[in-house]
Design a protein around this motif. Structure first.
Motif, PDB file in Angstrom:
ATOM      1  N   ALA A   1       0.841  -1.199   0.000  1.00 55.50           N
ATOM      2  CA  ALA A   1       0.000   0.000   0.000  1.00 55.50           C
ATOM      3  C   ALA A   1       0.873   1.244   0.000  1.00 55.50           C
ATOM      4  CB  ALA A   1      -0.924   0.006   1.217  1.00 55.50           C
ATOM      5  N   MET A   2       0.369   2.283  -0.609  1.00 58.45           N
ATOM      6  CA  MET A   2       1.032   3.582  -0.577  1.00 58.45           C
ATOM      7  C   MET A   2       0.465   4.466   0.526  1.00 58.45           C
ATOM      8  SD  MET A   2       3.358   3.413  -2.844  1.00 58.45           S
ATOM      9  CE  MET A   2       3.853   5.127  -2.860  1.00 58.45           C
ATOM     10  N   ARG A   3      -0.750   4.139   0.982  1.00 52.92           N
ATOM     11  CA  ARG A   3      -1.393   4.897   2.068  1.00 52.92           C
ATOM     12  C   ARG A   3      -1.695   3.942   3.202  1.00 52.92           C
ATOM     13  NH1 ARG A   3      -5.805   8.017  -1.786  1.00 52.92           N
ATOM     14  NH2 ARG A   3      -4.333   9.452  -2.808  1.00 52.92           N
ATOM     15  N   HIS A   4      -1.332   4.320   4.416  1.00 48.35           N
ATOM     16  CA  HIS A   4      -1.525   3.432   5.555  1.00 48.35           C
ATOM     17  C   HIS A   4      -3.005   3.326   5.909  1.00 48.35           C
ATOM     18  CE1 HIS A   4      -2.215   6.754   8.429  1.00 48.35           C
ATOM     19  NE2 HIS A   4      -1.258   7.396   7.778  1.00 48.35           N
ATOM     20  N   PRO A   5      -3.400   2.305   6.654  1.00 46.48           N
ATOM     21  CA  PRO A   5      -4.816   2.031   6.900  1.00 46.48           C
ATOM     22  C   PRO A   5      -5.591   3.161   7.570  1.00 46.48           C
ATOM     23  CG  PRO A   5      -3.516   0.102   7.443  1.00 46.48           C
ATOM     24  CD  PRO A   5      -2.540   1.206   7.169  1.00 46.48           C
ATOM     25  N   ALA A   6      -4.927   4.017   8.333  1.00 48.18           N
ATOM     26  CA  ALA A   6      -5.640   5.089   9.028  1.00 48.18           C
ATOM     27  C   ALA A   6      -5.782   6.352   8.185  1.00 48.18           C
ATOM     28  CB  ALA A   6      -4.917   5.424  10.338  1.00 48.18           C
ATOM     29  N   SER A   7      -5.263   6.333   6.970  1.00 54.39           N
ATOM     30  CA  SER A   7      -5.316   7.525   6.125  1.00 54.39           C
ATOM     31  C   SER A   7      -6.577   7.532   5.272  1.00 54.39           C
ATOM     32  CB  SER A   7      -4.079   7.589   5.226  1.00 54.39           C
ATOM     33  OG  SER A   7      -4.053   6.474   4.340  1.00 54.39           O
ATOM     34  N   ALA A   8      -6.951   8.716   4.784  1.00 52.43           N
ATOM     35  CA  ALA A   8      -8.100   8.823   3.886  1.00 52.43           C
ATOM     36  C   ALA A   8      -7.775   8.137   2.567  1.00 52.43           C
ATOM     37  CB  ALA A   8      -8.437  10.290   3.656  1.00 52.43           C
ATOM     38  N   GLY A   9      -8.680   7.287   2.107  1.00 54.03           N
ATOM     39  CA  GLY A   9      -8.454   6.616   0.834  1.00 54.03           C
ATOM     40  C   GLY A   9      -7.381   5.559   0.884  1.00 54.03           C
ATOM     41  N   ALA A  10      -7.238   4.878   2.006  1.00 58.04           N
ATOM     42  CA  ALA A  10      -6.224   3.822   2.121  1.00 58.04           C
ATOM     43  C   ALA A  10      -6.410   2.792   1.003  1.00 58.04           C
ATOM     44  CB  ALA A  10      -6.332   3.154   3.482  1.00 58.04           C
ATOM     45  N   ASP A  11      -5.316   2.443   0.332  1.00 59.38           N
ATOM     46  CA  ASP A  11      -5.398   1.555  -0.824  1.00 59.38           C
ATOM     47  C   ASP A  11      -5.077   0.103  -0.515  1.00 59.38           C
ATOM     48  OD1 ASP A  11      -2.789   2.528  -0.309  1.00 59.38           O
ATOM     49  OD2 ASP A  11      -2.118   2.028  -2.316  1.00 59.38           O
TER      50      ASP A  11
END
Length: 324
Positions: A111-121
């Motif tokens: 993932a490029m975005r961690h689970p707590a971020s908006a729009g986690a991938d």
């Protein structure tokens, strides 16, 4: 029901906010799967092998991962998914491509975005990776990287952006396919017929990766060359170095394998276009080995595995020739 094994190694996909600021790996393979809907038609087993940011992974970890992947396949898994940090995902993918001798799909994702971020991938990437691993069309393609609904071959893929969810590309080749509405649509590109053992000897050897820059006089190689069992030289352009570096590079190539790659990020090293001192023709004539289209990081992994398997110069040359 198709049996898929998921092995977690850590990375952004498994990170949560830490007490001292920033995110750190914490989630297990089971945690990651719990966040992914739509997999009820697949039998999944999960294990957490490591919980590390990918810059902290070493070759001992990759040997353990390769062994774990092969053990899951031997136990009946019809596909294996590895969750992993994106910083070194391309090196792990080529390592698995070279060391897992099976047609069973092996898919690496992150993932490029961690689970707590908006729009986690992460959940979408893991869903797509499981679908690819369960696909009959993915058999025999070697290790794959699935990110942002694109399927990339291990020998082609590289991270091309620091933060974009579309960071992964295969320069000069493009993805091997897409995941559309949960269905992998792949075009066949058979794996390279090269298999190397993953043994602990890779931890005993040191292969350097040295990037050439404008005005480089080779002092770094002069000072550090004796510390290496092999070197990958990320040359300028089509595989070039400043003329002032040539004596040092040639001296090293007479002692240890020196593989010539390009720092450009796309395209193969040339063989016979330029003829000046420090050109690709000059360097190959002086004993450097041709990396083909492999980028420097992947060339380093291949050279390390070959040296760990006691490959001589002819075998090293023949192995890199698969990537012409």
């Amino acid at each position: 029901m198709t049996h898929i094994s998921v092995i977690a190694m850590g990375g952004t996909i498994a990170m949560v906010p830490g007490s001292s600021g920033g995110v750190v790996p914490a989630l297990t393979a089971a945690d990651l799967l719990a966040a992914v809907p739509g997999l009820a038609d697949v039998t999944i087993t999960a294990q957490t092998l490591r919980s590390l940011p990918s810059p902290s992974l070493g070759f001992a970890d990759l040997v353990a991962l390769s062994q774990a992947v092969r053990a899951e396949i031997d136990a009946g898994a019809e596909g294996v998914v590895v969750t992993h940090g994106t910083d070194t995902i391309e090196e792990t993918a080529i390592f698995l491509d070279l060391t897992v001798d099976s047609d069973t799909p092996v898919v690496v994702t992150g993932a490029m975005r961690h689970p707590a971020s908006a729009g986690a991938d992460g959940p979408a990437n893991l869903y797509a990776a499981v679908r690819v691993a369960a696909s009959e069309a993915a058999r025999g393609l070697g290790a794959l990287v699935v990110m942002s609904d694109e399927v990339h071959g291990a020998r082609f893929v590289r991270k091309g952006h620091t933060s974009s969810t579309a960071a992964f590309v295969s320069p000069g080749f493009g993805p091997l396919g897409l995941v559309v509405e949960g269905e992998p649509r792949l075009r066949g590109t058979p794996r390279i017929p090269l298999h190397l053992p993953a043994t602990d000897r890779v931890t005993e050897l040191r292969v350097g990766l040295v990037t050439v820059a404008l005005g480089d006089d080779g002092e770094l190689l002069r000072r550090g060359g004796d510390a290496f069992d092999g070197i990958v030289l990320a040359g300028l352009g089509a595989g070039h170095v400043p003329a002032t570096m040539v004596p040092t590079v040639a001296d090293l190539a007479a002692k240890i394998p020196v593989v010539l790659a390009s720092r450009t990020g796309s395209g193969p090293v040339l063989r016979q276009t330029y003829g000046y001192p420090g050109s690709e023709r000059d360097l190959l004539d002086r004993g450097l080995l041709h990396a083909g289209f492999l980028d420097p990081a992947k060339a380093r992994v291949l050279l390390l595995l070959l040296l760990a398997d006691n490959a001589d110069r002819d075998r090293i040359t023949a192995s890199f020739d698969y990537y012409r």
